[in-house]
Write a protein that holds these residues in place. Sequence first.
Motif, mmCIF file in Angstrom:
data_model
loop_
_atom_site.group_PDB
_atom_site.id
_atom_site.type_symbol
_atom_site.label_atom_id
_atom_site.label_comp_id
_atom_site.label_asym_id
_atom_site.label_seq_id
_atom_site.Cartn_x
_atom_site.Cartn_y
_atom_site.Cartn_z
ATOM 1 N N SER A 107 -9.572 30.610 -3.663
ATOM 2 C CA SER A 107 -9.128 31.313 -4.872
ATOM 3 C C SER A 107 -8.274 30.446 -5.797
ATOM 4 O O SER A 107 -8.213 30.702 -7.003
ATOM 5 N N ALA A 108 -7.610 29.420 -5.272
ATOM 6 C CA ALA A 108 -6.656 28.643 -6.083
ATOM 7 C C ALA A 108 -7.240 27.328 -6.591
ATOM 8 O O ALA A 108 -6.501 26.447 -7.006
ATOM 9 N N LEU A 109 -8.567 27.191 -6.591
ATOM 10 C CA LEU A 109 -9.164 25.899 -6.921
ATOM 11 C C LEU A 109 -9.724 25.855 -8.341
ATOM 12 O O LEU A 109 -10.279 26.835 -8.848
ATOM 13 N N ASP A 110 -9.575 24.686 -8.967
ATOM 14 C CA ASP A 110 -10.266 24.338 -10.201
ATOM 15 C C ASP A 110 -11.453 23.471 -9.792
ATOM 16 O O ASP A 110 -11.303 22.281 -9.505
ATOM 17 N N LYS A 111 -12.630 24.075 -9.734
ATOM 18 C CA LYS A 111 -13.778 23.402 -9.132
ATOM 19 C C LYS A 111 -14.511 22.470 -10.093
ATOM 20 O O LYS A 111 -15.361 21.706 -9.686
ATOM 21 N N GLU A 112 -14.206 22.552 -11.361
ATOM 22 C CA GLU A 112 -14.995 21.842 -12.353
ATOM 23 C C GLU A 112 -14.578 20.378 -12.521
ATOM 24 O O GLU A 112 -15.412 19.502 -12.649
ATOM 25 N N LYS A 113 -13.259 20.102 -12.550
ATOM 26 C CA LYS A 113 -12.789 18.789 -12.978
ATOM 27 C C LYS A 113 -12.375 17.859 -11.849
ATOM 28 O O LYS A 113 -12.180 16.673 -12.078
ATOM 29 N N THR A 114 -12.233 18.379 -10.635
ATOM 30 C CA THR A 114 -11.779 17.544 -9.535
ATOM 31 C C THR A 114 -12.947 16.767 -8.934
ATOM 32 O O THR A 114 -14.033 17.304 -8.743
ATOM 33 N N LEU A 115 -12.691 15.493 -8.639
ATOM 34 C CA LEU A 115 -13.695 14.643 -7.997
ATOM 35 C C LEU A 115 -13.295 14.380 -6.548
ATOM 36 O O LEU A 115 -12.108 14.347 -6.215
ATOM 37 N N ILE A 116 -14.290 14.158 -5.714
ATOM 38 C CA ILE A 116 -14.025 13.961 -4.289
ATOM 39 C C ILE A 116 -15.088 13.040 -3.706
ATOM 40 O O ILE A 116 -16.198 12.938 -4.245
ATOM 41 N N ILE A 117 -14.751 12.345 -2.631
ATOM 42 C CA ILE A 117 -15.725 11.493 -1.942
ATOM 43 C C ILE A 117 -16.784 12.386 -1.284
ATOM 44 O O ILE A 117 -16.440 13.375 -0.631
ATOM 45 N N PRO A 118 -18.073 12.073 -1.459
ATOM 46 C CA PRO A 118 -19.111 12.899 -0.837
ATOM 47 C C PRO A 118 -18.914 13.027 0.678
ATOM 48 O O PRO A 118 -18.756 12.038 1.381
ATOM 49 N N GLY A 119 -18.908 14.253 1.163
ATOM 50 C CA GLY A 119 -18.762 14.501 2.591
ATOM 51 C C GLY A 119 -17.342 14.594 3.068
ATOM 52 O O GLY A 119 -17.097 14.845 4.260
ATOM 53 N N ALA A 120 -16.360 14.429 2.175
ATOM 54 C CA ALA A 120 -14.958 14.431 2.599
ATOM 55 C C ALA A 120 -14.549 15.779 3.194
ATOM 56 O O ALA A 120 -13.924 15.843 4.262
ATOM 57 N N LEU A 121 -14.899 16.860 2.517
ATOM 58 C CA LEU A 121 -14.534 18.188 3.028
ATOM 59 C C LEU A 121 -15.344 18.543 4.271
ATOM 60 O O LEU A 121 -14.830 19.229 5.180
ATOM 61 N N LEU A 122 -16.585 18.082 4.314
ATOM 62 C CA LEU A 122 -17.419 18.380 5.490
ATOM 63 C C LEU A 122 -16.844 17.712 6.737
ATOM 64 O O LEU A 122 -16.753 18.340 7.804
ATOM 65 N N VAL A 123 -16.472 16.444 6.607
ATOM 66 C CA VAL A 123 -15.892 15.725 7.740
ATOM 67 C C VAL A 123 -14.575 16.368 8.157
ATOM 68 O O VAL A 123 -14.296 16.540 9.351
#
Length: 349
Positions: free
Chosen positions: A244-260
């Motif tokens: 609920s507290a996320l701004d999903k549009e502008k943040t970048l992340i390393i692919p697979g970071a959340l999955l790992v």
Amino acid sequence: MNKVFIHNPFFRLCSAPVFGVMVYLLIILINNTVEDVNELFNNQELYVCIGLSFVSFESMRLIIWLLERRSEEKSFEIKIAYQVILTLMVSLILIGLSISAYFRYVIGFSIGNSELNIFLLIFGAAGLLYNTLYFSQIFLFRENKSRIEQERALSENLESEFVAFQNEVNPDLLYESLENLILTLHQSADKAEEYIDCLASIYRHSIVNRDKELISLQEELRALDQLVCVLNNKFQNQIHLNLSALDKEKTLIIPGALLVSLDAIVRNTLISAEAPLEVKFNYEDGYLIMSHRINDRLKLHQHSIDAFMRLQRSYSFFSEIPFVQVKANKENYIKFPAMKVSEPTELKV
């Protein structure tokens, strides 16, 4: 070695006149007082001191230049001793011959031993200072080169870690998912088809983004939902995400970071109907924070911990802000540097 300051034309032109003036004033003050300087000051003698400085500095520079061109392999300590002795010997011989010739053929009498010793002492000290400045710069070059090589090695290591993280396939998740799929097939073909779609989406996400350095958080979260779908098949829907507290549009992340990270959390946390796992996301102090209540297993899963550490090192390839994990108040906080998409600036006419 042409970058060494003693070979710089500006230094060669300016250093000798400056030092020559200092030598002349020092020689006057050795046997006289400050009040006598104006009366004893002689332009011809000043020019002689400047000329002697040129002779001293250029002879030492020539010796250093010749030694730099020699290809013989010697230890650095031997080179220092060899260069200091040779430059001082050549410089002082030339200074002694030059000042003796000046006194004999210009002034008309031989220079006394005490006056000659003063000249040799001053120019000997100048020679030591000259070599000290030269070797200090050489040491600085060596130190900078060592640091650059260390930084290059670190950068290459981080890059290889990042590539390894991108190309990594989680074998434990694959085998466990196939085992769960076999069990699900015996229960419901529709559930098995949905399970296959979720599993395929996870690995499709990994393959599609394998060559990308960063992706949007929104895209990563879609794959994370598929991973939760796969895991909940095993844990009876006891894993929940709070986005609920996320701004999903502008943040970048390393692919697979959340999955790992989620896989590491699940494999090292006790999960049951009485103790479900809720993973919350929010932003704080420039970080995207992934948190959950601590309920660690007695034995931690080493492969997931290793993958998590590779993720940590991969983040240092992109951000000066460290990727960290903090445990406090019975909560585990995994903090990802919140990299943002830069807004284009409008040009005002």
